[in-house]
Enzyme design. Structure first.
Site, PDB file in Angstrom:
ATOM      1  N   HIS C 172       0.863  -1.187   0.000  1.00 47.06           N
ATOM      2  CA  HIS C 172       0.000   0.000   0.000  1.00 47.06           C
ATOM      3  C   HIS C 172       0.891   1.225   0.000  1.00 47.06           C
ATOM      4  O   HIS C 172       1.845   1.297   0.767  1.00 47.06           O
ATOM      5  CB  HIS C 172      -0.922   0.003   1.220  1.00 47.06           C
ATOM      6  CG  HIS C 172      -1.891   1.143   1.210  1.00 47.06           C
ATOM      7  ND1 HIS C 172      -2.974   1.180   0.368  1.00 47.06           N
ATOM      8  CD2 HIS C 172      -1.926   2.306   1.911  1.00 47.06           C
ATOM      9  CE1 HIS C 172      -3.643   2.314   0.557  1.00 47.06           C
ATOM     10  NE2 HIS C 172      -3.019   3.014   1.490  1.00 47.06           N
ATOM     11  N   GLY C 181      -7.034   3.366   1.749  1.00 43.35           N
ATOM     12  CA  GLY C 181      -7.936   3.452   0.607  1.00 43.35           C
ATOM     13  C   GLY C 181      -7.344   4.072  -0.630  1.00 43.35           C
ATOM     14  O   GLY C 181      -6.150   3.974  -0.895  1.00 43.35           O
ATOM     15  N   LEU C 207     -10.051  -3.798   4.073  1.00 42.14           N
ATOM     16  CA  LEU C 207      -9.078  -3.124   3.215  1.00 42.14           C
ATOM     17  C   LEU C 207      -7.987  -2.387   4.000  1.00 42.14           C
ATOM     18  O   LEU C 207      -8.290  -1.558   4.861  1.00 42.14           O
ATOM     19  CB  LEU C 207      -9.816  -2.130   2.310  1.00 42.14           C
ATOM     20  CG  LEU C 207      -8.972  -1.479   1.208  1.00 42.14           C
ATOM     21  CD1 LEU C 207      -8.490  -2.494   0.203  1.00 42.14           C
ATOM     22  CD2 LEU C 207      -9.753  -0.378   0.524  1.00 42.14           C
ATOM     23  N   ASP C 208      -6.731  -2.671   3.670  1.00 36.35           N
ATOM     24  CA  ASP C 208      -5.575  -1.957   4.247  1.00 36.35           C
ATOM     25  C   ASP C 208      -5.462  -2.097   5.760  1.00 36.35           C
ATOM     26  O   ASP C 208      -4.838  -1.271   6.433  1.00 36.35           O
ATOM     27  CB  ASP C 208      -5.609  -0.459   3.875  1.00 36.35           C
ATOM     28  CG  ASP C 208      -5.609  -0.244   2.379  1.00 36.35           C
ATOM     29  OD1 ASP C 208      -5.062  -1.106   1.663  1.00 36.35           O
ATOM     30  OD2 ASP C 208      -6.148   0.766   1.908  1.00 36.35           O
ATOM     31  N   GLN C 209      -6.071  -3.145   6.305  1.00 41.99           N
ATOM     32  CA  GLN C 209      -6.050  -3.334   7.752  1.00 41.99           C
ATOM     33  C   GLN C 209      -5.291  -4.590   8.157  1.00 41.99           C
ATOM     34  O   GLN C 209      -5.274  -4.951   9.337  1.00 41.99           O
ATOM     35  CB  GLN C 209      -7.489  -3.435   8.292  1.00 41.99           C
ATOM     36  CG  GLN C 209      -8.337  -2.219   8.031  1.00 41.99           C
ATOM     37  CD  GLN C 209      -7.976  -1.053   8.910  1.00 41.99           C
ATOM     38  OE1 GLN C 209      -7.532  -1.229  10.029  1.00 41.99           O
ATOM     39  NE2 GLN C 209      -8.125   0.156   8.394  1.00 41.99           N
TER      40      GLN C 209
END
Lengths: 264, 264, 264, 264
Positions: C172, C181, C207-209
């Protein structure tokens, strides 16, 4: 100078300056837009020259539309070569790269992949002079502005680098002035340092002593073998060399007293 | 060794190891909890000694309840001294600091503020031997385990540092091995580097050549005067020295071949 | 466990451990040499399983000779793809890369250059389910162990990532948890941060966690446009993703409580 | 503007500029030497005002001989307070520090040591308004130019920070916008990040959302407990806050659109 530019309709976009109180020198980089020039380039250039002479200034003038021409010198390592070529293709480096020179045939496939001429000029102590003559010829033929030594493993002669003063960028795989010369990663391993570095500099007649353009380091430890240092160092070499080349291509580097002023 | 410890009820909390394949040496740091010891310390120590001898191992044994005693050597700069004393007071450095030694009276008020004895031992080439004799006496009197040269501006004799091998930590204000010796910030300025560094190392008979414990760097540029480098460097010196002292106090540093293994 | 290994002639080369006092969990990574195994692998495996069960330990067993098989997922950006392929060719990443999957045809020439199969599986909200079914099939066919999302611009479904838990690495382009995000460089520009970052993590249903494996940052300033941040960020993304993939391939990452223990 | 300055004998020492092409704004910082002023300050100021008005420019004028007056707000942590006071005493921060305000009596001895007035103004939700009134009075009495929240653990009201817009610097112990609000080190621990950060920003009515002046990070790992993060973070907080204060005191920060232009 600002007044001269203004008077001719040259619009100042950026201006950076630096005063070195020790060397008692003043440096300035001015970027101008000529789209609304009131006179013509010749007139402007003469006016600039006149002012420069009057105030005892040294100056260089670059036109952005004249894209610089770069020759890459390589040996057997591909990482810096690939890195520069990919950045170039991706639009990060505003230049033409018409030719790659090497003392080995190994990287010819990379050149082919990017559609760039690859010239092998072998080099040993006996052939050094003839080889360099050929290299200089090649640079002239291709109208080259900048030579980038992308992990080129041969030392250029004092004659060569003097002729190309401040136009040959080398990447040395140490944090200069630590670990000058051969096998810096081995030297770093022996010394037991906790950081390794890479240094991009202009090549001069004295090995690894030229004006430093950019440096960076990465952490290492007792766990790292020489091979680990070499691996970690590759990432540094790529990034540091690319930054230096980009700064040069943007005419952001001024050299004096074997040091650089970098207007970034 | 793990079996010996286990057999005596010494519970292993941490174990770090390192194999140097070049030097063909194996290093290990084991931290054990003795609260459920089945025998007594003497028995355990004899068992450890026996195993060590059988396998040709060198070992050192530290008891955490025996808090190390540290002497700080300073000259006129206060930043490293203050930094260590504040960290100590804040609980970052698990040690006693019974005495501060200096070749100048300047920092006595700092010592007073923290309630620490401050001993001035002037030092010039003529008095060096007598001065060091007095310093060694002082270290003995205070039962000192570690000497920290917190920007102490005098070179200790080979005799001193040999007697205190791997127990004298110095902070050098450059990224060693670059800029050995006097005035490294001036040297860095002259060379035009783009990063400056600091190095904490054990003092040895050869100046600035001892085993490196910790290093760090900070970015600089043509805009930085020598004074700016000095200012930026202070932040590095403080942090790098404090980290090295902390690692030493935690018995995390092993020395061999003029290098360190740091188990962090 | 050390005793079991020792008893079977499995020679311990490395052992790293970590105790999380909050989660009250103990983690260990042991690397053993089986060349002098006294029994056979089956016997050893049964003995390990028996001990693990007795002490309530979870364990995974990897044989280094079983080289992992990696699928790269890409969209249109070439920098991470090239970077991983060049590192792989240079011997930095011990794995096989039999297939590259993309939702776009753009990077097919890169795959061809490295002699790797390139499969285009277009993806839009309507086709997502069928597309993922095809992807999962492909992973099974190629006997894939690890999926690397090398700037793949589609979100994998919760079903997909659950089936491939801790076996999908994503990069990311921000310092998570900042700028989750879409368009993190635009978000960073808007917020006026002075550093930008990149984060490699295992993909999870949110998402992205997912568990963070590696992060790094680079300095930026008011002078940097969004395009400059994108350019600077590419260097971060490449290095951070490559480090994470290398750590995974070396079985150095343990995951628990949505966090990683990285034994480096 | 350069012409106006030149015309009055104000010698330009430094000039930095920045154009934000998105916001379509132009920023400039000019430092001038008035020692050879041909007119007087009043005349110069009127001329500057006239030009500014003609071209629709906003400007601020600072005289270096007018040393800024700073109030430090603290709670119980001493590290940032000591750091700023020692830097101030060492000549790094060109300002006067006439008063330290706190909601706790704990740090009074530090103030006493440096000979600075220490005012305790307790603060709880009920007394907030009266307490702030007293603080504002104090700032007026002491003719304060800048408020530095050196780990002050109370949130200032929107009314306060609006009245002191761009004149209150806060240090937040995370890499903003990650970990806004309470206990960022705990949040960082929970999330399992591999770097922790600190952010100096101007306080605004929205908590932790003000214009960022400076940020930095340090590496951490699974080995770090919350207490380790707190300890490592202290070094970041000190350095980042000090840099921000120094930049402000040198009038190097311009604020617009909730972002900063930092001319360093």
């Amino acid at each position: 100078m600002a007044q001269v530019l203004f008077g001719h309709g040259a619009n100042i976009l950026d201006a950076d300056q630096h005063t070195d109180p020790v060397a008692q020198q003043f440096f300035q980089r001015i970027r101008v837009d000529l789209s609304e020039l009131l006179t013509d380039k010749g007139t402007l250039e003469r006016a600039i020259a006149e002012v420069a002479q009057r105030f005892g200034m040294t100056y260089r003038l670059y036109y952005a539309e004249r894209v610089k021409r770069v020759a890459l010198f390589v040996s057997k390592y591909e990482h810096c070569l690939y890195d520069l070529l990919l950045r170039h293709r991706g639009g990060e480096l505003a230049c033409h790269i018409p030719v790659i020179v090497s003392n080995h045939p190994d990287l010819a496939p990379v050149a082919r992949e990017f559609g760039i001429e690859y010239v092998v000029i072998p080099k040993d102590p006996a052939s050094q002079e003839a080889a360099e003559a050929r290299e200089l010829e090649l640079l002239a033929e291709h109208n080259i502005d900048l030579v980038v030594l992308a992990r080129y493993m041969r030392v250029l002669s004092a004659k060569f680098v003097s002729a190309w003063e401040n136009r040959v960028i080398n990447i040395h795989h140490s944090f200069l002035p630590a670990f000058v010369g051969q096998k810096p990663y081995h030297q770093a391993y022996e010394r037991g340092v906790k950081l390794i570095g890479a240094t991009a500099h202009y090549a001069t007649a004295v090995l690894d002593q030229g004006p430093i353009i950019e440096q960076d380091v990465i952490r290492c430890s007792h766990k790292d073998s020489v091979e680990d240092l070499v691996r970690k160092g590759r990432d540094l070499e790529k990034v540091v060399l690319a930054r230096a080349v980009r700064l040069h291509l943007d005419d952001r580097i001024l050299v004096y007293d074997n040091k650089t002023v970098v207007f970034d």
